[in-house]
Every structure is written in structure tokens, then in C-alpha cells.
Design a protein around this motif. Structure first.
Motif, PDB file in Angstrom:
ATOM      1  N   THR A 202       0.948  -1.205   0.025  1.00  0.00           N
ATOM      2  CA  THR A 202       0.100  -0.080   0.084  1.00  0.00           C
ATOM      3  C   THR A 202       0.942   1.317   0.053  1.00  0.00           C
ATOM      4  O   THR A 202       2.016   1.331   0.249  1.00  0.00           O
ATOM      5  CB  THR A 202      -0.917   0.163   1.228  1.00  0.00           C
ATOM      6  OG1 THR A 202      -0.015   0.055   2.525  1.00  0.00           O
ATOM      7  CG2 THR A 202      -1.907  -1.267   1.085  1.00  0.00           C
ATOM      8  N   THR A 203       0.255   2.421  -0.207  1.00  0.00           N
ATOM      9  CA  THR A 203       0.864   3.553  -0.077  1.00  0.00           C
ATOM     10  C   THR A 203       1.694   3.961   1.344  1.00  0.00           C
ATOM     11  O   THR A 203       2.791   4.416   1.226  1.00  0.00           O
ATOM     12  CB  THR A 203      -0.007   4.866  -0.496  1.00  0.00           C
ATOM     13  OG1 THR A 203      -0.508   4.641  -1.854  1.00  0.00           O
ATOM     14  CG2 THR A 203       0.816   6.213  -0.357  1.00  0.00           C
ATOM     15  N   THR A 204       0.850   3.571   2.301  1.00  0.00           N
ATOM     16  CA  THR A 204       1.436   3.666   3.748  1.00  0.00           C
ATOM     17  C   THR A 204       2.562   2.710   3.788  1.00  0.00           C
ATOM     18  O   THR A 204       3.639   2.890   4.328  1.00  0.00           O
ATOM     19  CB  THR A 204       0.216   3.037   4.541  1.00  0.00           C
ATOM     20  OG1 THR A 204      -1.093   4.368   4.501  1.00  0.00           O
ATOM     21  CG2 THR A 204       0.711   3.245   6.313  1.00  0.00           C
TER      22      THR A 204
ATOM     23  N   LYS B 249       4.533   1.494   1.503  1.00  0.00           N
ATOM     24  CA  LYS B 249       5.728   1.862   0.882  1.00  0.00           C
ATOM     25  C   LYS B 249       6.545   2.991   1.575  1.00  0.00           C
ATOM     26  O   LYS B 249       7.761   3.108   1.833  1.00  0.00           O
ATOM     27  CB  LYS B 249       5.319   2.548  -0.712  1.00  0.00           C
ATOM     28  CG  LYS B 249       4.971   1.546  -1.507  1.00  0.00           C
ATOM     29  CD  LYS B 249       4.431   2.271  -2.919  1.00  0.00           C
ATOM     30  CE  LYS B 249       3.931   1.090  -3.754  1.00  0.00           C
ATOM     31  NZ  LYS B 249       3.233   1.620  -5.070  1.00  0.00           N
TER      32      LYS B 249
ATOM     33  N   ASP C 284      -6.492  -1.714  -4.431  1.00  0.00           N
ATOM     34  CA  ASP C 284      -5.746  -0.803  -4.740  1.00  0.00           C
ATOM     35  C   ASP C 284      -4.697  -0.200  -3.733  1.00  0.00           C
ATOM     36  O   ASP C 284      -5.021  -0.486  -2.462  1.00  0.00           O
ATOM     37  CB  ASP C 284      -6.033   0.406  -5.475  1.00  0.00           C
ATOM     38  CG  ASP C 284      -6.814   1.130  -4.711  1.00  0.00           C
ATOM     39  OD1 ASP C 284      -6.395   2.146  -3.816  1.00  0.00           O
ATOM     40  OD2 ASP C 284      -8.014   1.423  -4.767  1.00  0.00           O
ATOM     41  N   GLU C 285      -3.469   0.440  -3.978  1.00  0.00           N
ATOM     42  CA  GLU C 285      -2.388   0.755  -2.948  1.00  0.00           C
ATOM     43  C   GLU C 285      -2.781   2.079  -2.081  1.00  0.00           C
ATOM     44  O   GLU C 285      -2.266   1.921  -1.172  1.00  0.00           O
ATOM     45  CB  GLU C 285      -1.256   1.061  -3.615  1.00  0.00           C
ATOM     46  CG  GLU C 285      -1.158   2.298  -4.650  1.00  0.00           C
ATOM     47  CD  GLU C 285       0.140   2.532  -5.354  1.00  0.00           C
ATOM     48  OE1 GLU C 285       0.372   3.751  -5.642  1.00  0.00           O
ATOM     49  OE2 GLU C 285       1.056   1.493  -5.642  1.00  0.00           O
ATOM     50  N   SER C 286      -3.913   2.621  -2.354  1.00  0.00           N
ATOM     51  CA  SER C 286      -4.488   3.742  -1.735  1.00  0.00           C
ATOM     52  C   SER C 286      -5.300   3.183  -0.359  1.00  0.00           C
ATOM     53  O   SER C 286      -5.514   3.950   0.592  1.00  0.00           O
ATOM     54  CB  SER C 286      -5.134   4.469  -2.505  1.00  0.00           C
ATOM     55  OG  SER C 286      -6.438   4.075  -2.664  1.00  0.00           O
ATOM     56  N   GLN C 287      -5.679   2.025  -0.418  1.00  0.00           N
ATOM     57  CA  GLN C 287      -6.315   1.426   0.718  1.00  0.00           C
ATOM     58  C   GLN C 287      -5.704   1.379   2.326  1.00  0.00           C
ATOM     59  O   GLN C 287      -4.671   1.173   2.158  1.00  0.00           O
ATOM     60  CB  GLN C 287      -6.824   0.006   0.447  1.00  0.00           C
ATOM     61  CG  GLN C 287      -7.926  -0.070  -0.609  1.00  0.00           C
ATOM     62  CD  GLN C 287      -8.601  -1.554  -0.630  1.00  0.00           C
ATOM     63  OE1 GLN C 287      -8.515  -2.027  -2.083  1.00  0.00           O
ATOM     64  NE2 GLN C 287      -9.098  -1.977   0.200  1.00  0.00           N
ATOM     65  N   VAL C 288      -6.571   1.757   3.057  1.00  0.00           N
ATOM     66  CA  VAL C 288      -5.778   1.531   4.477  1.00  0.00           C
ATOM     67  C   VAL C 288      -6.701   0.529   5.343  1.00  0.00           C
ATOM     68  O   VAL C 288      -6.193   0.585   6.413  1.00  0.00           O
ATOM     69  CB  VAL C 288      -6.056   3.081   5.165  1.00  0.00           C
ATOM     70  CG1 VAL C 288      -5.293   4.226   4.341  1.00  0.00           C
ATOM     71  CG2 VAL C 288      -7.496   3.509   5.263  1.00  0.00           C
TER      72      VAL C 288
ATOM     73  N   GLU D 106      -1.204  -0.246  11.021  1.00  0.00           N
ATOM     74  CA  GLU D 106      -1.510   0.367   9.481  1.00  0.00           C
ATOM     75  C   GLU D 106      -1.289  -0.765   8.496  1.00  0.00           C
ATOM     76  O   GLU D 106      -0.612  -1.786   8.491  1.00  0.00           O
ATOM     77  CB  GLU D 106      -0.037   1.111   9.307  1.00  0.00           C
ATOM     78  CG  GLU D 106      -0.183   2.356  10.247  1.00  0.00           C
ATOM     79  CD  GLU D 106       1.234   2.976  10.117  1.00  0.00           C
ATOM     80  OE1 GLU D 106       1.304   4.371  10.110  1.00  0.00           O
ATOM     81  OE2 GLU D 106       2.278   2.025  10.387  1.00  0.00           O
TER      82      GLU D 106
END
Length: 177
Positions: A9-11, A13, A45-49, A99
Motif C-alpha cells: 500500500t501507499t502507507t 511503501k 489498490d494501493e491507496s487502501q488503508v 497500519e
């Protein structure tokens, strides 16, 4: 894109980059599964939290570098007999702070409980492509972790080989060989 996949995910990364910069491994401690988006598969998708619909969370069982590809990390979770009933369609890996580090689309797999007339422990693997596998580690809870058959076989074989070498050396020393 393949039918089933995992991604950082973005987090995740950002946490992985920070871990590499600090020279400290990123801890992966929790493994979660969900039944998808209103009971249907979807493309994460990578934006999921968070997972769309988390149904179970527990400790990560094992984190290891893929022996076939050193650029991939395999994260394993084990759903106990008592978990369920639900259908697994999504998986997630979490840091100690809760996270979502990685998320994956998983083939629909039903997880029954004993009262349904069948039961099983469910072993789930997530494979992640990372640039620095040394930057990922596992915090173990020994009350939860189990060993895979391959891991046990390797450890037993190594121990037996060491014992055999030691015994041969002692027998040679005492003139028995």
C-alpha cells in the motif's frame, strides 16, 4: 494484471522506505482476511488503508524470503479451526501500529467452522515484491506460530547432519572408525 495479486500500500511503501533509511526492519505482525466488497471480489489498490470487510485478524505466522526469487517476501497466516464461517476474498498485512502495509486479492475460499459439519485450519500465503527483503521482518508470538512441514524438515535434516558429523568425529577420535 493477474486475476489474483498482492501489492504494498501507499502507507506500506512509506513505512518500508523509512525502515530502509533508518536501517531498521519493518515489522509485520498481523494478518487479516476479509470477504470482499459486500461479499464479492474486487480489485484492491494501493491507496487502501483497510480491507473492505475484514472478518478475521490474527498474528502473522511466518515471513520469509522466497527461495525461488530473492526479490519477493512470503507472508503466511493461519486461520484457526474456530474462525469462520466466511469466504476469504481479500488479505492484508499490518504493522504493530495497525497500519495496512500490504493488501491482496485472494481466490474465493470458504472457511467453515466445526458446527457446519466440516472444519479446517486455513493456511493463507501472500507474496510481496520488494526491493530490499532485509528491510522486512516478523515479530513472533510463540503461542500462535506454527512451523511449515518444509521448515521442520530442513531443521531436522540440518540437526541430523550435524549430529552425524559429531558422532563420526567422536568415533574416529576413540578409534572406532
Amino acid at each position: 494484471m493477474p486475476d489474483f495479486y498482492s501489492l504494498v500500500t501507499t502507507t506500506g511503501k512509506a513505512r518500508l522506505a523509512a525502515a530502509i533509511a533508518a536501517g531498521q526492519p519493518l515489522q509485520l505482525v498481523q494478518f487479516a482476511v476479509g470477504d470482499g466488497d459486500n461479499g464479492a471480489s474486487y480489485n484492491p489498490d494501493e491507496s487502501q488503508v483497510a480491507l473492505k470487510h475484514e472478518v478475521w485478524r490474527g498474528q502473522v505466522n511466518q515471513v520469509l524470503v522466497d527461495p525461488a526469487n530473492p526479490g519477493r517476501v512470503i507472508v503466511e497466516g493461519l486461520l484457526p479451526d474456530s474462525a469462520g464461517p466466511f469466504t476469504v476474498r481479500e488479505v492484508g498485512i499490518f504493522s504493530p501500529a495497525g497500519e495496512l502495509i500490504a493488501i491482496g486479492k485472494y481466490p474465493s475460499s470458504y472457511k467453515p467452522v466445526f458446527g457446519a459439519g466440516a472444519n479446517k485450519q486455513m493456511y493463507v500465503r501472500m507474496v510481496l515484491a520488494v526491493t530490499n527483503t532485509a528491510a522486512v521482518s516478523l515479530t513472533l508470538d510463540p503461542s500462535v506460530v506454527i512451523a511449515s512441514q518444509t521448515y521442520v524438515d530442513q531443521k531436522v535434516t540440518t540437526a541430523l547432519n550435524q549430529l552425524s558429523a559429531q558422532l563420526s568425529a567422536e568415533l574416529y577420535f576413540f578409534g572406532q572408525l
